[in-house]
Write a protein that holds these residues in place. Structure first.
Motif, mmCIF file in Angstrom:
data_model
loop_
_atom_site.group_PDB
_atom_site.id
_atom_site.type_symbol
_atom_site.label_atom_id
_atom_site.label_comp_id
_atom_site.label_asym_id
_atom_site.label_seq_id
_atom_site.Cartn_x
_atom_site.Cartn_y
_atom_site.Cartn_z
ATOM 1 N N UNK A 167 1.160 -1.082 0.163
ATOM 2 C CA UNK A 167 0.468 -0.281 -0.204
ATOM 3 C C UNK A 167 0.905 1.135 0.108
ATOM 4 N N UNK A 168 1.677 1.172 0.608
ATOM 5 C CA UNK A 168 2.758 2.077 0.574
ATOM 6 C C UNK A 168 3.328 2.923 -0.536
ATOM 7 N N UNK A 169 4.784 2.066 -1.223
ATOM 8 C CA UNK A 169 4.608 1.705 -2.160
ATOM 9 C C UNK A 169 4.535 1.741 -3.787
ATOM 10 N N UNK B 120 5.637 0.139 -9.456
ATOM 11 C CA UNK B 120 7.306 -0.233 -9.731
ATOM 12 C C UNK B 120 7.845 -0.233 -8.996
ATOM 13 N N UNK B 121 8.017 0.904 -7.577
ATOM 14 C CA UNK B 121 9.157 0.747 -7.075
ATOM 15 C C UNK B 121 8.937 -0.280 -6.035
ATOM 16 N N UNK B 122 8.022 -0.610 -5.412
ATOM 17 C CA UNK B 122 7.985 -2.396 -4.658
ATOM 18 C C UNK B 122 8.609 -3.156 -5.443
ATOM 19 N N UNK B 123 8.199 -3.465 -6.801
ATOM 20 C CA UNK B 123 9.127 -4.885 -7.641
ATOM 21 C C UNK B 123 10.695 -4.234 -7.933
ATOM 22 N N UNK B 124 11.206 -3.124 -7.853
ATOM 23 C CA UNK B 124 12.433 -3.160 -7.859
ATOM 24 C C UNK B 124 12.967 -3.095 -6.690
#
Length: 600
Positions: free
Chosen positions: A367-369, A372-376
């Motif tokens: 939820x926070x990220x 694409x950022x969560x994946x990276x």
């Protein structure tokens, strides 16, 4: 007689060792029903464990040791530690040592001297000083016991493959890799006498290894000192030379004549990887040395990416001699030795959780990220920066070793930059439960066309506009600040209004397509010409710039720049705050005239 373990051996009944967790909670006062509900287990299962393992009959010292271990592991796994954290780690280490003495006293043959070492010194004559940086055989055994007792499953996989000639590990952030490899290297030095070399983007980052190693040694009563650090051990013998531990940043060239096992931290984020790797490989050329590369992923444009995929090996080789390497997370989930003799392993945040790491709430992080950022950051996926407004390799080239290169900056002093002027940029938090806010402090160029030096960066979350303004005031009170630019969109308007009361020259920046374009254009000019410098270990700042991408406006008639919202880069809060600073310099690179103002 074999020395009893602090924690009785138990079979692992689930990936996160529910049986051990249940016992620990019971010893801390939880009821059987509460434990079953907390760990999502059946009550009869927990009751059966309690009866069979005789939890109620365990000695008090075992319960105390379990409690100390839980707290100690929670502290050492923290990515960023406070001064209070290090003090508590030191205190817990002393308590563990005290309980170890009690164990020796209670064992057959124990005596009062085990509890009070001064008793054995009564009427004793002059004695030899204890050897510096030296481990006895008992201390070495105890160090390994403590190490292995606290490992997660994926760390046990790393340990099982520690003799691989070359290991290359792609990992999620904050899963304890630096902690693990620091401990592994110390034990290898103590047990084999082999040298250990730690290579990082900056001296500050390399010294994180050193801080861990010093703390680990204290657990068994050894105070380590020196840089390089020389370690001896009874397990190796007095005739062998001391093991050397080197902690290297950009001064890696000074160690080209050294040799040993080497650990390359965050290798996907360093500038000039090809050159660095030639030096590093030379250090471990003999077959007895081991090479370990570990990092979170950056972009596919990085020099190290072809090494990861195997493309680098295939260059200039005949088709028949080329190898195919499957580097997908699924293929490398358990670690695989490739045809190129490199052992590769991928550990995503989900793999870490399955391996016993219970430090994360993955649903909350999703939820926070931004996706694409969560994946990276957490799922080990590389970024394609071809659509980014800033090129990754240009940004990495701006990294430096601030502790070595900036002699006029003392980050821990009351006045870190003396009376020299600094500029500041602030990107506010849009809401209490929304994105992050960011404050960046930089030294402007001393001469026209010179270099901006980013001295500090901070990210804030969960503060209202008054608390944000007060934080800015507290940080700037340590500097001679002559300019601050604040995004006045939304909550930022209130922050700017409060800041301008005690800093009338605070500049209000009202975002628009034109203003954004001007900021991006100015930053691109400065970055591509290498006119900005920051500590090379600040991967969050690099990632923040890369997160900004070109996109069309809602009307589709013009181009703007956007970044999704996330918890670490926010998405790009640090980049926008930095660009607020760069915007204060005219496009021709000639600084505007400034005055000074003391902030109290």
């Amino acid at each position: 007689m074999t020395k009893p373990s602090l924690i009785p051996a138990m079979p692992v009944t689930s990936p996160f060792d529910a049986r051990r967790q249940a016992r620990s909670l019971y010893w801390r006062g939880w009821g059987v029903s509460q434990i079953a509900e907390e760990l999502d287990l059946k009550r009869p299962t927990v009751e059966s464990w309690k009866q069979r393992d005789k939890w109620d009959d365990a000695p008090s010292i075992a319960k105390l040791e379990d409690c100390l271990e839980v707290r100690f592991m929670a502290l050492v796994m923290k990515e960023s530690k406070t001064g209070g954290d290090f003090k508590e780690i030191d205190l817990l280490g002393r308590q563990i040592a005290t309980l170890a003495r009690v164990r020796r006293y209670e064992a057959p043959g124990g005596h009062e001297g085990d509890l009070n070492e001064n008793i054995g010194k009564r009427n004793a004559g002059p004695r030899k000083k204890p050897k510096r940086n030296h481990f006895t055989a008992d201390q070495a055994v105890e160090l390994r016991r403590i190490f292995e007792a606290g490992l997660f499953d994926y760390q046990r996989t790393w340990l099982a493959n520690h003799d691989q000639r070359t290991r290359m590990i792609l990992k999620s952030r904050q899963i304890g890799a630096t902690y693990y490899f620091a401990f592994e290297a110390l034990i290898d030095a103590v047990e084999t006498g082999r040298n250990q070399i730690f290579l990082s983007a900056s001296k500050a980052q390399a010294h994180q290894f050193r801080s861990y190693i010093v703390a680990f040694a204290k657990l068994v009563g050894v105070d380590l000192a020196g840089d390089p650090m020389l370690i001896t051990s009874e397990l190796v013998g007095e005739t062998e030379p001391a093991a050397e531990l080197h902690f290297l940043g950009t001064n890696y060239r000074t160690a080209q004549g050294r040799h040993g096992n080497f650990y390359f931290d965050e290798f996907f984020w360093v500038h000039g990887f090809e050159e660095l790797n030639k030096v590093a490989s030379g250090m471990a050329m003999h077959k007895k040395w081991r090479k370990t590369y570990f990092s979170t992923p950056s972009t596919i444009a990085h020099d190290a990416h072809p090494y990861w995929t195997g493309e680098r090996r295939n260059r200039k080789r005949k088709k028949a001699d080329r190898v195919e390497i499957d580097v997908s997370a699924a293929a490398l989930k358990h670690g695989v030795l490739g045809a190129d003799r490199i052992w590769r392993h991928v550990v995503t945040i989900e793999d870490a959780e399955a391996g016993g790491c219970d430090l994360f709430d993955i649903d909350e992080l999703r939820d926070e990220y931004a996706a694409d950022e969560f994946a990276n950051l957490l799922m080990c996926e590389f970024v394609d920066d071809s659509l980014s407004a800033f090129r990754f390799n240009d940004l990495v080239a701006c990294g430096c070793d601030s502790l070595v290169d900036w002699v006029d900056f003392q980050p821990y002093a009351d006045r870190p930059f003396g009376n020299a002027q600094v500029w500041a940029g602030y990107d506010p938090q849009e809401s209490m439960d929304g994105d992050n806010a960011a404050l960046v402090i930089a030294a402007p160029p001393a001469l026209p066309g010179g270099t901006f030096r980013v001295l500090e960066r901070h990210q804030l979350r969960g503060l209202d506009f008054e608390q944000q303004a007060e934080f800015i005031r507290a940080v700037l009170s340590r500097y001679n600040c002559t300019y601050i630019g604040i995004d006045a969109t939304g909550v930022g308007a209130a922050v700017w209004q409060l800041v301008s009361k005690w800093f009338p020259r605070a500049v209000r920046i009202d975002y628009s397509i034109e203003v954004k374009a001007q900021m991006i254009m100015k930053a691109q000019n400065i970055i591509t010409r290498g006119r900005i410098a920051f500590d090379a270990s600040w991967v969050d700042l690099i990632g923040s710039f890369v997160a900004i991408k070109k996109t069309l406006t809602a009307s589709g008639r013009s181009v703007t720049f956007k970044a999704g919202r996330g918890a670490v880069t926010s998405h790009a809060d640090l980049a926008w705050a930095t660009m607020h600073i760069l915007l204060n310099e005219p496009l021709d690179g000639k600084a505007k005239p400034t005055g000074t103002m003391e902030i109290i």
